[in-house]
Design an enzyme around this catalytic site. Structure first.
Site, short mmCIF file in Angstrom:
data_model
loop_
_atom_site.label_atom_id
_atom_site.label_comp_id
_atom_site.label_asym_id
_atom_site.label_seq_id
_atom_site.Cartn_x
_atom_site.Cartn_y
_atom_site.Cartn_z
N SER A 140 -6.32 -14.08 3.07
CA SER A 140 -7.55 -13.31 2.87
C SER A 140 -8.25 -13.09 4.22
CB SER A 140 -8.45 -14.01 1.86
OG SER A 140 -9.50 -13.17 1.44
N HIS A 156 -4.64 -12.10 -5.73
CA HIS A 156 -5.22 -12.68 -4.53
C HIS A 156 -5.08 -14.21 -4.61
CE1 HIS A 156 -7.69 -11.84 -1.00
NE2 HIS A 156 -8.37 -12.93 -1.25
N ASP A 158 -3.46 -7.34 -6.51
CA ASP A 158 -4.61 -7.96 -5.84
C ASP A 158 -5.84 -7.12 -6.09
OD1 ASP A 158 -6.51 -8.97 -3.97
OD2 ASP A 158 -4.88 -9.70 -2.71
#
Length: 409
Positions: A256, A364, A331
């Site tokens: 991330s 994610h 995601d």
């Protein structure tokens, strides 16, 4: 009692069906719903086996409680069967991750990349994985043969300038270094919470792994986060040898916003603008690993040059180190389109290999738990690192010249 069991069954079956739908549904949705979709689908996307076990237990309890003699009971059973089928599809997409990363390695490293691996690495690559063990123990990421040395200071900002060192209990010497940076939008997060499957696997293979905190907003703003990352790299070169590191071989990785910082650190090696007070330190890296990364501008109160400087594409360079980039097509927090654009832009400029893998069904944070997908990505990262160590680095000064292969142990 029968009514209570049925009520509990509905309370289990309905939420699991919703989570499975969120995991399988296309990514098209209003951006403001991204976090909610992630919250509902995160666990089911990565460890569907847990949802399946819960569903089986709930179904068994209602069936053993008596005959299914109500429309609600039959409806709940039908929903459970549909959910089980959806979980099977999710599991199938996880199995496809191995093919996806293998194809990505071929595209990024070129045909015949396996020939560049040493015999141990090539043999480990062909070794079958114990998928049943992953399905039964998805939460098992820590390893008994790896020691964690916590809270080592690398700066003067208290807990935000501390790092953890992971190494094998045998205390190997001259191991390559992996620095892992946590995500959290540069506003939250902490070391020892993310990327643990990768960290423990590499440490078990002889690497010295570092997981670092860094200062967060709003206490600081960009580029202070990146400066902290540079300090970690400098610390690894100056102090890592006493923990068993080869200070000449450093990889940087993250997920991330941690992937954004990893990319920026790799693309701004030795840039004095991001090394205030330690301009002479060597902050170059041998390679970068960016997982489900964010590659847009950092949120800064003032629209100044630092905002543009926070974009990894603003620092593309021909001498960039090799990159491994992976992103999930489901995601809902950071778009795979951004990762695709970053990887394509880097390939046009960099003379080094760029591996980009897009993972079907991945959300994610797909490396939080141990799953077939995360195991495939960990194996691919180790193969990528082994290829880099074999083909692009010089370890003549290291007393242990053999590079750890991609065997997970």
């Amino acid at each position: 009692m029968r009514v209570l069991v049925l009520f509990g069954y509905v309370l289990v079956a309905a939420p699991l069906a919703w989570c499975a739908w969120c995991a399988l549904a296309p990514r098209r949705f209003p951006p403001r719903q991204g976090y909610l979709r992630w919250a509902f689908s995160f666990v089911v996307s990565d460890v569907p086996s847990i949802a399946f076990y819960v569903l089986i237990a709930a179904t068994a309890s209602v069936v053993t409680a008596g005959p299914l003699d109500s429309p609600i009971a039959w409806l709940a059973l039908g929903v459970s069967i549909g959910t089980a089928a959806a979980l099977g599809v999710i599991l199938g997409r996880q199995r496809g991750a191995r093919t996806a990363v293998s194809d990505a390695l071929t595209v990024g490293l070129g045909e015949g990349w396996q020939d560049a691996l040493d015999a141990d690495a090539a043999r480990a690559l062909r070794r079958p994985r114990l998928w049943w063990l992953v399905a039964l123990l998805p939460m098992r990421v820590r390893r008994r043969d790896v020691v964690r040395i916590p809270d080592i200071a690398y700066g003067d900002a208290g807990i935000r300038n501390t790092l953890d060192v992971y190494r094998h209990r045998s205390r190997p010497v001259c191991g390559p270094v992996l620095i892992h940076l946590h995500g959290g939008s540069l506003r939250r997060g902490r070391k020892n919470r993310q990327g643990l499957p990768l960290i423990y696997d590499l440490a078990a293979s002889g690497w010295l792994c570092i997981s670092a905190n860094y200062r967060l907003q709003p206490a600081v703003t960009f580029p202070e986060h990146l400066i902290d990352v540079k300090k970690v790299i400098a610390w690894a070169r100056a102090e890592g040898e006493q923990y068993g590191a080869d200070p000449a071989i450093v990889f940087v990785a993250g997920g991330s916003s941690g992937a954004q910082l990893a990319a920026l650190a790799a693309l701004t090696a030795n840039d004095p603008a991001y090394q205030r007070g330690f301009e002479d330190a060597d902050t170059s890296v041998a390679g970068a690993i960016a997982l489900y990364g964010y590659y847009g501008p950092v949120s800064i109160q003032r629209a100044d040059a630092h905002r543009a400087g926070s974009l990894p594409v603003s620092h593309l360079r021909a001498d960039a180190p090799p990159f491994f980039v992976a992103h999930g097509d489901r995601d809902t927090l950071t778009s795979a389109l951004e990762a695709t654009h970053f990887a394509a832009s880097l390939r046009r400029v960099s003379a080094s290999p760029v591996v980009y893998a897009e993972l079907a069904g991945a959300q994610h944070g797909f490396d939080t738990f141990r799953s077939m997908r995360s195991d495939a990505v960990v194996r691919a990262v180790k193969v990528f690192a082994s290829w880099v160590l074999t083909t692009t680095t010089n370890r003549d000064a290291c007393p242990r010249a053999d590079a750890p292969g991609p065997d997970a142990g």
